[in-house]
Design a protein around this motif. Sequence first.
Motif, PDB file in Angstrom:
ATOM      1  N   TRP A   1      41.768  29.960  41.518  1.00 19.89           N
ATOM      2  CA  TRP A   1      42.669  29.966  42.672  1.00 19.89           C
ATOM      3  C   TRP A   1      42.051  30.713  43.846  1.00 19.89           C
ATOM      4  N   LEU A   2      41.029  31.513  43.592  1.00 23.60           N
ATOM      5  CA  LEU A   2      40.355  32.211  44.692  1.00 23.60           C
ATOM      6  C   LEU A   2      39.720  31.245  45.688  1.00 23.60           C
ATOM      7  N   TYR A   3      39.479  30.000  45.252  1.00 18.89           N
ATOM      8  CA  TYR A   3      38.955  28.991  46.178  1.00 18.89           C
ATOM      9  C   TYR A   3      39.859  28.840  47.406  1.00 18.89           C
ATOM     10  N   LEU A   4      41.127  29.141  47.238  1.00 27.39           N
ATOM     11  CA  LEU A   4      42.082  28.975  48.336  1.00 27.39           C
ATOM     12  C   LEU A   4      42.027  30.107  49.352  1.00 27.39           C
ATOM     13  N   VAL A   5      41.343  31.199  49.011  1.00 28.58           N
ATOM     14  CA  VAL A   5      41.189  32.304  49.960  1.00 28.58           C
ATOM     15  C   VAL A   5      39.997  31.975  50.854  1.00 28.58           C
ATOM     16  N   PRO A   6      40.229  31.811  52.141  1.00 29.93           N
ATOM     17  CA  PRO A   6      39.135  31.411  53.028  1.00 29.93           C
ATOM     18  C   PRO A   6      37.946  32.373  52.958  1.00 29.93           C
ATOM     19  N   CYS A   7      36.779  31.809  52.855  1.00 30.35           N
ATOM     20  CA  CYS A   7      35.489  32.503  52.897  1.00 30.35           C
ATOM     21  C   CYS A   7      35.277  33.480  51.734  1.00 30.35           C
ATOM     22  N   LEU A   8      36.056  34.534  51.664  1.00 30.94           N
ATOM     23  CA  LEU A   8      35.839  35.565  50.656  1.00 30.94           C
ATOM     24  C   LEU A   8      36.118  35.087  49.235  1.00 30.94           C
ATOM     25  N   GLY A   9      37.056  34.164  49.065  1.00 24.82           N
ATOM     26  CA  GLY A   9      37.371  33.657  47.735  1.00 24.82           C
ATOM     27  C   GLY A   9      36.196  32.935  47.104  1.00 24.82           C
ATOM     28  N   GLY A  10      35.560  32.062  47.873  1.00 24.91           N
ATOM     29  CA  GLY A  10      34.393  31.340  47.378  1.00 24.91           C
ATOM     30  C   GLY A  10      33.236  32.266  47.065  1.00 24.91           C
ATOM     31  N   ILE A  11      33.033  33.271  47.916  1.00 30.44           N
ATOM     32  CA  ILE A  11      31.957  34.237  47.687  1.00 30.44           C
ATOM     33  C   ILE A  11      32.234  35.036  46.415  1.00 30.44           C
ATOM     34  N   ALA A  12      33.478  35.467  46.227  1.00 33.83           N
ATOM     35  CA  ALA A  12      33.837  36.220  45.020  1.00 33.83           C
ATOM     36  C   ALA A  12      33.602  35.377  43.766  1.00 33.83           C
ATOM     37  N   LEU A  13      33.966  34.095  43.819  1.00 30.05           N
ATOM     38  CA  LEU A  13      33.743  33.214  42.668  1.00 30.05           C
ATOM     39  C   LEU A  13      32.254  33.041  42.377  1.00 30.05           C
ATOM     40  N   LEU A  14      31.441  32.872  43.412  1.00 37.03           N
ATOM     41  CA  LEU A  14      29.998  32.733  43.206  1.00 37.03           C
ATOM     42  C   LEU A  14      29.412  33.982  42.564  1.00 37.03           C
ATOM     43  N   VAL A  15      29.878  35.152  42.990  1.00 37.95           N
ATOM     44  CA  VAL A  15      29.403  36.405  42.402  1.00 37.95           C
ATOM     45  C   VAL A  15      29.808  36.476  40.932  1.00 37.95           C
ATOM     46  N   MET A  16      31.062  36.144  40.620  1.00 43.78           N
ATOM     47  CA  MET A  16      31.520  36.181  39.227  1.00 43.78           C
ATOM     48  C   MET A  16      30.762  35.175  38.371  1.00 43.78           C
ATOM     49  N   CYS A  17      30.435  34.021  38.941  1.00 46.67           N
ATOM     50  CA  CYS A  17      29.690  33.008  38.189  1.00 46.67           C
ATOM     51  C   CYS A  17      28.235  33.418  37.964  1.00 46.67           C
ATOM     52  N   ALA A  18      27.730  34.336  38.766  1.00 43.72           N
ATOM     53  CA  ALA A  18      26.351  34.802  38.614  1.00 43.72           C
ATOM     54  C   ALA A  18      26.224  35.898  37.556  1.00 43.72           C
ATOM     55  N   LEU A  19      27.331  36.469  37.154  1.00 39.57           N
ATOM     56  CA  LEU A  19      27.285  37.551  36.162  1.00 39.57           C
ATOM     57  C   LEU A  19      26.876  37.018  34.792  1.00 39.57           C
ATOM     58  N   PRO A  20      26.278  37.866  33.963  1.00 37.71           N
ATOM     59  CA  PRO A  20      25.832  37.411  32.643  1.00 37.71           C
ATOM     60  C   PRO A  20      26.997  37.136  31.687  1.00 37.71           C
ATOM     61  N   THR A  21      26.676  36.479  30.602  1.00 34.64           N
ATOM     62  CA  THR A  21      27.649  36.168  29.557  1.00 34.64           C
ATOM     63  C   THR A  21      28.251  37.448  28.997  1.00 34.64           C
ATOM     64  N   ARG A  22      29.563  37.440  28.826  1.00 30.96           N
ATOM     65  CA  ARG A  22      30.266  38.574  28.224  1.00 30.96           C
ATOM     66  C   ARG A  22      31.142  38.045  27.095  1.00 30.96           C
ATOM     67  N   ASP A  23      30.526  37.600  26.002  1.00 37.74           N
ATOM     68  CA  ASP A  23      31.312  37.033  24.898  1.00 37.74           C
ATOM     69  C   ASP A  23      32.186  38.077  24.211  1.00 37.74           C
ATOM     70  N   ASP A  24      31.955  39.357  24.469  1.00 42.15           N
ATOM     71  CA  ASP A  24      32.827  40.393  23.914  1.00 42.15           C
ATOM     72  C   ASP A  24      34.191  40.409  24.603  1.00 42.15           C
ATOM     73  N   ARG A  25      34.298  39.762  25.760  1.00 37.79           N
ATOM     74  CA  ARG A  25      35.559  39.723  26.502  1.00 37.79           C
ATOM     75  C   ARG A  25      36.237  38.362  26.410  1.00 37.79           C
ATOM     76  N   TRP A  26      35.700  37.430  25.613  1.00 36.20           N
ATOM     77  CA  TRP A  26      36.293  36.101  25.476  1.00 36.20           C
ATOM     78  C   TRP A  26      37.663  36.200  24.827  1.00 36.20           C
ATOM     79  N   LYS A  27      38.570  35.314  25.210  1.00 32.08           N
ATOM     80  CA  LYS A  27      39.908  35.258  24.622  1.00 32.08           C
ATOM     81  C   LYS A  27      40.068  33.940  23.882  1.00 32.08           C
TER      82      LYS A  27
END
Length: 127
Positions: free
Chosen positions: A93-119
């Motif tokens: 849903w962050l895609y709907l936040v102009p400019c900063l939402g897309g940047i935040a999503l790209l940063v989160m997508c660049a982070l490494p795998t965290r399978d210890d936090r999977w649900k």
Amino acid sequence: MDNYDPLPDCTFGQAIARFFKKYVQFKGAASRSEFWWAFLFTVGVGIILRLISLPCHVLVILVVLWELAILIPDLSITCRRLHDGGFSGKLNWLYLVPCLGGIALLVMCALPTRDDRWKDEWFAETN
């Protein structure tokens, strides 16, 4: 390998195949390589279509059709990539936040795998 597992170190071809094969699969995870190869492909095709449509504005319809065609698979792979990083797919849903939402999503997508936090609900079959 489970259908919901990420494919680490996937090639460009594998990433594109999985991008379209898992068109509407929001459960599971996507590796960083899978996400970024698909991202490169979709952005590359979008740029090429925009360049083609510059001299003839009628061809803008190609850009619109392309963007509509990749909307759902893009949301899907982003959701799976967020899961792989240990975040909820609802952050799409962050895609709907102009400019900063897309940047935040790209940063989160660049982070490494965290399978210890999977649900479990990110990978469970729905009945």
